[in-house]
Design a protein around this motif. Sequence first.
Motif, PDB file in Angstrom:
ATOM      1  N   ASN A   1      -5.982  -6.748  -8.381  1.00 30.68           N
ATOM      2  CA  ASN A   1      -6.358  -5.595  -7.572  1.00 30.68           C
ATOM      3  C   ASN A   1      -6.308  -5.944  -6.088  1.00 30.68           C
ATOM      4  O   ASN A   1      -6.819  -6.962  -5.651  1.00 30.68           O
ATOM      5  CB  ASN A   1      -7.764  -5.128  -7.928  1.00 30.68           C
TER       6      ASN A   1
ATOM      7  N   GLU B   1      -7.117  -4.349  -2.253  1.00 33.48           N
ATOM      8  CA  GLU B   1      -7.866  -3.277  -1.599  1.00 33.48           C
ATOM      9  C   GLU B   1      -7.604  -3.193  -0.106  1.00 33.48           C
ATOM     10  O   GLU B   1      -8.239  -2.417   0.583  1.00 33.48           O
ATOM     11  CB  GLU B   1      -9.358  -3.452  -1.865  1.00 33.48           C
TER      12      GLU B   1
ATOM     13  N   TRP C   1      -6.581   0.067   1.387  1.00 32.67           N
ATOM     14  CA  TRP C   1      -5.524   0.691   0.607  1.00 32.67           C
ATOM     15  C   TRP C   1      -5.515   0.064  -0.778  1.00 32.67           C
ATOM     16  O   TRP C   1      -4.959  -0.997  -0.992  1.00 32.67           O
ATOM     17  CB  TRP C   1      -4.177   0.484   1.300  1.00 32.67           C
ATOM     18  N   PRO C   2      -6.147   0.699  -1.758  1.00 33.49           N
ATOM     19  CA  PRO C   2      -6.208   0.114  -3.099  1.00 33.49           C
ATOM     20  C   PRO C   2      -4.871   0.222  -3.832  1.00 33.49           C
ATOM     21  O   PRO C   2      -4.206   1.243  -3.783  1.00 33.49           O
ATOM     22  CB  PRO C   2      -7.288   0.937  -3.798  1.00 33.49           C
ATOM     23  N   ALA C   3      -4.510  -0.873  -4.487  1.00 34.30           N
ATOM     24  CA  ALA C   3      -3.269  -0.909  -5.264  1.00 34.30           C
ATOM     25  C   ALA C   3      -3.388  -1.996  -6.328  1.00 34.30           C
ATOM     26  O   ALA C   3      -4.187  -2.917  -6.210  1.00 34.30           O
ATOM     27  CB  ALA C   3      -2.078  -1.188  -4.358  1.00 34.30           C
ATOM     28  N   LYS C   4      -2.581  -1.896  -7.347  1.00 34.19           N
ATOM     29  CA  LYS C   4      -2.561  -2.872  -8.438  1.00 34.19           C
ATOM     30  C   LYS C   4      -1.308  -3.727  -8.308  1.00 34.19           C
ATOM     31  O   LYS C   4      -0.185  -3.210  -8.401  1.00 34.19           O
ATOM     32  CB  LYS C   4      -2.600  -2.147  -9.789  1.00 34.19           C
ATOM     33  N   SER C   5      -1.470  -5.021  -8.049  1.00 34.98           N
ATOM     34  CA  SER C   5      -0.382  -5.998  -7.917  1.00 34.98           C
ATOM     35  C   SER C   5       0.773  -5.487  -7.063  1.00 34.98           C
ATOM     36  O   SER C   5       1.920  -5.391  -7.524  1.00 34.98           O
ATOM     37  CB  SER C   5       0.128  -6.414  -9.294  1.00 34.98           C
ATOM     38  N   PRO C   6       0.516  -5.175  -5.796  1.00 34.66           N
ATOM     39  CA  PRO C   6       1.594  -4.630  -4.955  1.00 34.66           C
ATOM     40  C   PRO C   6       2.610  -5.705  -4.564  1.00 34.66           C
ATOM     41  O   PRO C   6       2.293  -6.894  -4.470  1.00 34.66           O
ATOM     42  CB  PRO C   6       0.847  -4.136  -3.718  1.00 34.66           C
TER      43      PRO C   6
ATOM     44  N   VAL D   1       2.984  -4.626   3.013  1.00 30.85           N
ATOM     45  CA  VAL D   1       2.693  -4.253   1.630  1.00 30.85           C
ATOM     46  C   VAL D   1       3.514  -3.016   1.302  1.00 30.85           C
ATOM     47  O   VAL D   1       3.505  -2.040   2.054  1.00 30.85           O
ATOM     48  CB  VAL D   1       1.184  -3.977   1.431  1.00 30.85           C
ATOM     49  N   GLU D   2       4.218  -3.073   0.156  1.00 30.50           N
ATOM     50  CA  GLU D   2       5.065  -1.958  -0.252  1.00 30.50           C
ATOM     51  C   GLU D   2       4.241  -0.677  -0.364  1.00 30.50           C
ATOM     52  O   GLU D   2       3.177  -0.651  -0.984  1.00 30.50           O
ATOM     53  CB  GLU D   2       5.727  -2.283  -1.590  1.00 30.50           C
ATOM     54  N   GLY D   3       4.744   0.390   0.262  1.00 29.85           N
ATOM     55  CA  GLY D   3       4.073   1.683   0.216  1.00 29.85           C
ATOM     56  C   GLY D   3       3.064   1.883   1.331  1.00 29.85           C
ATOM     57  O   GLY D   3       2.475   2.958   1.449  1.00 29.85           O
ATOM     58  N   LEU D   4       2.840   0.879   2.147  1.00 31.70           N
ATOM     59  CA  LEU D   4       1.857   0.967   3.233  1.00 31.70           C
ATOM     60  C   LEU D   4       2.595   0.887   4.559  1.00 31.70           C
ATOM     61  O   LEU D   4       3.437   0.012   4.752  1.00 31.70           O
ATOM     62  CB  LEU D   4       0.855  -0.182   3.099  1.00 31.70           C
TER      63      LEU D   4
END
Length: 160
Positions: free
Chosen positions: A98, A100, A126-131, A147-150
């Motif tokens: 996880n 965060e 920014w919470p994400a699972k194994s980014p 970080v991908e998507g951020l």
Amino acid sequence: MGLALLLEACLLTSASAAVDGNEWQRCRQVSDAAARLSCYDRLADMATTASAQAPSPAAAPLPATTAPAKTATERFGLEQKAAQEGTTDTITSVLPGNFEGWEPKTKFTLANGQVWQVSDGSSVYWPAKSPKVTIRRGVLGAFYLEVEGLNSQARVKRLQ
């Protein structure tokens, strides 16, 4: 007339012994620009011919296996580039588990085993699972974590 003086100075320094100084003065006195240029061209040809006939010790070829050593002046400013040859500008990995976000001095252990720490004052939630993450080389030895998507990044330094 300024261009003619500059041309004359350049030609005089490169082949002053090959052409009589009176010849330069005669060319300088020609009023028609095209004729004056032709006169200077003729003198340059004479100087080139004379210098080509004179042996030059500096013109001796180097052996094929020997590359000329660069002087300190030639290497100036390239030291860091030479040290970085064979390196990459980015790495990609995953932050397992996880995620965060980060705040100053947050440590990250990437899936490849590298440990990085946030070295600037930024913070992001920014919470994400194994980014998936990318660390890229910046200027002046800086590294940035993306970080991908951020749409935010943190300046980081490698600890391990």
